[in-house]
Structure formats: C-alpha cells, structure tokens
Design a protein around this motif. Structure first.
Motif, short mmCIF file in Angstrom:
data_model
loop_
_atom_site.label_atom_id
_atom_site.label_comp_id
_atom_site.label_asym_id
_atom_site.label_seq_id
_atom_site.Cartn_x
_atom_site.Cartn_y
_atom_site.Cartn_z
N ALA A 129 0.66 -1.03 -0.08
CA ALA A 129 -0.03 0.10 0.03
C ALA A 129 0.84 1.05 -0.03
O ALA A 129 0.76 1.97 1.06
N PHE A 130 1.77 1.50 -1.19
CA PHE A 130 2.58 2.51 -1.21
C PHE A 130 1.79 3.84 -1.35
O PHE A 130 1.08 3.84 -2.33
N LYS A 131 2.17 4.83 -0.73
CA LYS A 131 1.59 6.12 -0.92
C LYS A 131 2.01 6.81 -2.38
O LYS A 131 3.02 6.45 -2.81
N SER A 132 0.94 7.13 -3.11
CA SER A 132 1.25 7.48 -4.55
C SER A 132 2.37 8.82 -4.61
O SER A 132 2.31 9.64 -3.50
N SER A 133 2.82 9.27 -5.67
CA SER A 133 3.75 10.43 -5.72
C SER A 133 2.93 11.62 -5.31
O SER A 133 3.43 12.44 -4.69
N GLN A 134 1.76 11.58 -5.99
CA GLN A 134 0.61 12.83 -5.51
C GLN A 134 0.58 13.07 -3.89
O GLN A 134 0.59 14.17 -3.60
N THR A 135 0.38 11.65 -3.41
CA THR A 135 0.11 11.71 -2.14
C THR A 135 1.36 12.41 -1.34
O THR A 135 1.10 13.29 -0.30
N ILE A 136 2.33 11.92 -1.75
CA ILE A 136 3.66 12.40 -0.98
C ILE A 136 3.89 13.83 -1.58
O ILE A 136 4.13 14.74 -0.21
N ILE A 137 3.72 14.17 -2.49
CA ILE A 137 3.87 15.77 -2.69
C ILE A 137 3.05 16.37 -2.13
O ILE A 137 3.21 17.54 -1.47
N ARG A 138 1.69 15.99 -2.02
CA ARG A 138 0.41 16.91 -1.18
C ARG A 138 0.97 16.93 0.24
O ARG A 138 0.96 17.80 0.96
N LYS A 139 1.70 15.83 0.81
CA LYS A 139 2.22 16.02 2.10
C LYS A 139 3.23 17.00 2.50
O LYS A 139 3.40 17.61 3.53
N LEU A 140 4.12 16.84 1.32
CA LEU A 140 5.48 17.63 1.43
C LEU A 140 4.93 19.24 1.41
O LEU A 140 5.40 19.80 2.34
N ILE A 141 3.92 19.53 0.76
CA ILE A 141 3.55 20.81 0.58
C ILE A 141 2.89 21.06 1.89
O ILE A 141 3.28 22.45 2.45
N GLU A 142 2.04 20.11 2.31
CA GLU A 142 1.40 20.71 3.60
C GLU A 142 2.13 20.87 4.84
O GLU A 142 2.18 21.91 5.44
#
Ligand code: FHN
Length: 425
Positions: A279-292
């Motif tokens: 259940a790896f986080k997608s790149s979009q999810t990681i980018i969104r968390k990084l932005i947040e």
C-alpha cells in the motif's frame, strides 16, 4: 525563529529527508517489532540476527534513490529496539561485526550519502530489548514481558545507562561529522533524566557541536516534551518529531514563535520491511504531504524499509523518481520555504520563501482563484502551481493574466507501476 534554533537552518532549508529502517527484522519481512509482537526470546530471534547477511548491499543505490527523489538528508536506524548494531561497536550484544557479516553498514551509508552532498543522520533506539538490564516492566511490549524469570530478575539500570551512553559515544566519536541524531523514544516515566539525558546531550554536543537532536529524549511521536516551554530542559532537542501525522497549524512555542518540526511517515503501513504491504503512497500523496508540512513550517521524513538484502522495491523507486521530478520543477516552493502567515485557502496551501508566495492549487476552487488576504504589494511575485494544468489553466489565466504559474504536468502521472514484489535488481 529564535536563535535558539540557529543550528536548524540547514534543516529548514532541506525540508525533505529519507528515513531508513533496516536490520534483522528485515530478514523475515514482518516489521521491526517482530521480536516483540511474536514474543521471541533471544534464542528464537537469533536466526534472524544470523540471517542478516546483506552481502549484495550497495549503499550507492539508496543514495541514488534519495538524490533522484530530491531528498536532502537521510536517517539510518543504526540500532533499533532489537539492539542489533549496524555500526562497529565494542559494546554490541549483537551486530554486523559479530554475526559473521563483518561490514560496517553505517560507514557505508555515510560514505555513499556524503558523496552526493546529502546530509546524514543516525536513528538510535533508547530501548534495547536485548540488554539484560533493560526492564520488561515499563515497556509493555518488551519481548520478555511474559517471562517471569526475566521480568522479576534484578535489572541494574545504571549498568544499562553506561552501555547506552557508551554506544552513543562510539557513534558520535568514530564516524566523522554527523548532521542529526534521532533518538527513539521516551514513554511513561522513561524520559529525560531517566536516560541521564543531560549528561548524554552534553557529551553529544562536545563531540558533535553542530548536530541536531530530536525531542525524543523526553517525548515520542505523539508528544512535544519541554521544547515549547519558556525554559526548555537541556535535553528538549532541536526539533519536534510528530509521527504519521501533520499538526493542524504547524508547531509554535508558548510565546507563539515557530519551532522546527519534522513529520516522519511510512511509505506504506510499516517502518521495517513488511512482506505483502504494497500500500505505497502515490507520488501525488507524498507531494501533497510535502506541500502541507512546508506550508506549516515543517519537514517531511519519508521512510523506506529495504528488504533483507537492502533492496528497495521497483514501485518505491518509481514513486520517489516522480516526486523528484516534481521537485525539480517546483522545488523553489519547498526548499527553504515555509509558513506564509496568511489563512490557508480552501483550494490548497501557500508556502513562502523570501518575498515569493507560492500558491499550491490542489483542488479546483469555485470561481476564480481568490488569493484571500494576500497583500500582493508586498509580494514580488506569486507563482501558482496548479494541477491538472488543463483543468486549471483556463480560469487561472483568466483570473491572473499577469501571473506565471508552474504546472504539475499531467494529472496522476501515467506511470504503470510494476507489481510491488518486483525487487530492484
Ligand atoms: O517503535 C518505533 C517504531 O518502530 C519506529 O521506529 C517509529 C519511527 O518513528 N518510532 C517508534 C514508534 O514511535
């Protein structure tokens, strides 16, 4: 930010790091709490210690993955709760220099990451299930918690602390300049001076004057410790380390000044390699968390759990490359950026660096993009990165014809990830 945190400047510049959980628990692929969850006495865990023989390991591959992902620092578990040392320790009960493997994995990790200019940190467990003087009483999950002979035996806590401090001294003394030490973790009354934390911090600061220390000599992933208080304890640390969560408003001290902090997160649902957890986080999810996290003045420490041979899965490598691709275009809005000091808009997040405001448009707003509360007279330029471009572009250009915006490119990259059990060669 007060000069109390002056040594954290590189940390707030770098924003994005790699966490690496690796050790004998990676042999079975059942996670780093395997020995506790499976209640394995020493002799039952020994096959995993003996089985940790990553002869094909190449730290360059990890460093390459971190560099491609845009990660600027990395933290390796040199000793997790099972007590196994990935470094050369005269005091080790078990480790790479005594289980027949014979290579100093910390030294190899440091060489590969330093060669790429990536800062280096060491994770060190305060808990050590392998030490006869570490008590089963306070730590509800100690593997020996049901072993009455062990639990009721005399535990010489001072002798344990001598061992703990001696191993920290070895790491601080024998591996050159380190950028960060990540202690893990305090709980119940096992906190602060229970670890003889004042003496430990004094020793660390003497050997590594510029090193960052996290707050877990008195806290854990769900607590602060005294770092936010007017008179923080000497062991309060240089940053707060929320775990698997992003605080609602970032982290401020009691006077309302920002405090450095770093959210650590798993890539899937486990820290150590867990066979079958795809259940790896997608790149979009990681980018969104990084932005947040950056919009709230924090860092993101994203964990990988390499397998028994130190390999990272092909899926994780591709996701990390996607994140790095986004950062190569939009990194100015992340590295060295932080809180914008204006209310969060409903369509995403602001980050700010010097006099540049970045609007990260994650959801299409209703009507034109309202940069609410933005004093555009004081902001030299507003850069908007929007996704997906085709959906956002029309109303963005209409609303702000004179603003350049940085596009995310395609919506959800059309990468077809190979099945997770494809291991990197
Ligand atoms: O028990 C550890 C866990 O295995 C992992 O290392 C995390 C990472 O921050 N820290 C502790 C749980 O809070």
């Amino acid at each position: 930010m007060s000069d109390r945190f002056a040594r954290s400047r590189w940390f707030q510049q770098d924003r994005f790091g790699m966490f690496i959980h690796w050790g004998p628990y990676s042999v079975a692929g059942r996670g780093e709490w395997q020995r506790s969850h499976e209640e394995l006495p020493r002799e039952a865990y020994q096959p995993f210690i003996d089985g940790f023989q990553p002869h094909g390991f190449d730290a360059e591959r990890w460093a390459d993955a971190a560099e491609k992902a845009g990660m600027r620092y990395a933290v390796l578990t040199v000793k997790h709760h099972d007590g196994f040392c990935l470094f050369d320790s005269r005091h080790a009960i078990s480790g790479v220099m005594s289980n027949g493997f014979g290579r100093d994995l910390l030294a190899e990790f440091l060489a590969a990451f330093r060669a790429r200019g990536i800062k280096v940190g060491v994770y060190f467990s305060l808990i050590d299930w392998s030490h006869p003087d570490y008590p089963a009483h306070g730590d509800l999950n100690h593997p020996h918690r049901h072993d009455e002979a062990y639990r009721d035996a005399e535990h010489d806590w001072d002798r344990y602390l001598e061992f703990l401090h001696a191993q920290v001294r070895e790491v601080m003394s024998n591996y050159g300049s380190l950028d960060l030490v990540w202690f893990d973790f305090s709980y119940d009354d096992m906190s602060g001076e229970k670890w003889r934390a004042r003496e430990l911090v004094e020793m660390i600061r003497e050997l590594q004057p510029d090193i960052l220390i996290n707050n877990r000599l008195e806290a854990n992933g769900g607590s602060f410790g005294s770092i936010a208080e007017p008179e923080p304890k000497p062991w309060a640390g240089d940053f707060v380390s929320p775990e698997q969560l992003i605080p609602a408003e970032g982290i401020l001290d009691q006077a309302g000044s920002p405090i450095p902090w770093e959210a650590c997160m798993t890539f899937n649902n486990h820290w150590g390699w867990f066979r079958g957890d795809h259940a790896f986080k997608s790149s979009q999810t990681i980018i969104r968390k990084l932005i947040e996290v950056v919009s709230k003045g924090g860092n993101l420490l994203l964990n990988i759990g390499p397998d028994r041979d130190g390999r990272i899965s092909g899926v994780e490598l591709r996701i990390l490359e996607d994140v790095g691709q986004w950062l190569r275009t939009n990194g100015d809005s992340i590295y060295g950026a932080g809180r914008a000091g204006i209310a969060k808009p409903e369509w995403g997040y602001y980050t700010c660096r010097d006099d540049m405001l970045y609007a990260h448009v994650l959801e299409q707003p209703i009507g034109p993009l309202a940069l609410v509360g933005v004093d555009t007279d004081t902001i030299e330029e507003i850069v908007i990165d929007s996704k997906p471009v085709e959906r956002a572009e029309s109303w963005l250009i209409e609303a702000y014809p004179d603003i350049a915006f940085v596009s995310w490119g395609d919506d959800d990259p059309a990468f077809t990830y190979a099945m997770p059990d494809e291991r990197a060669t």
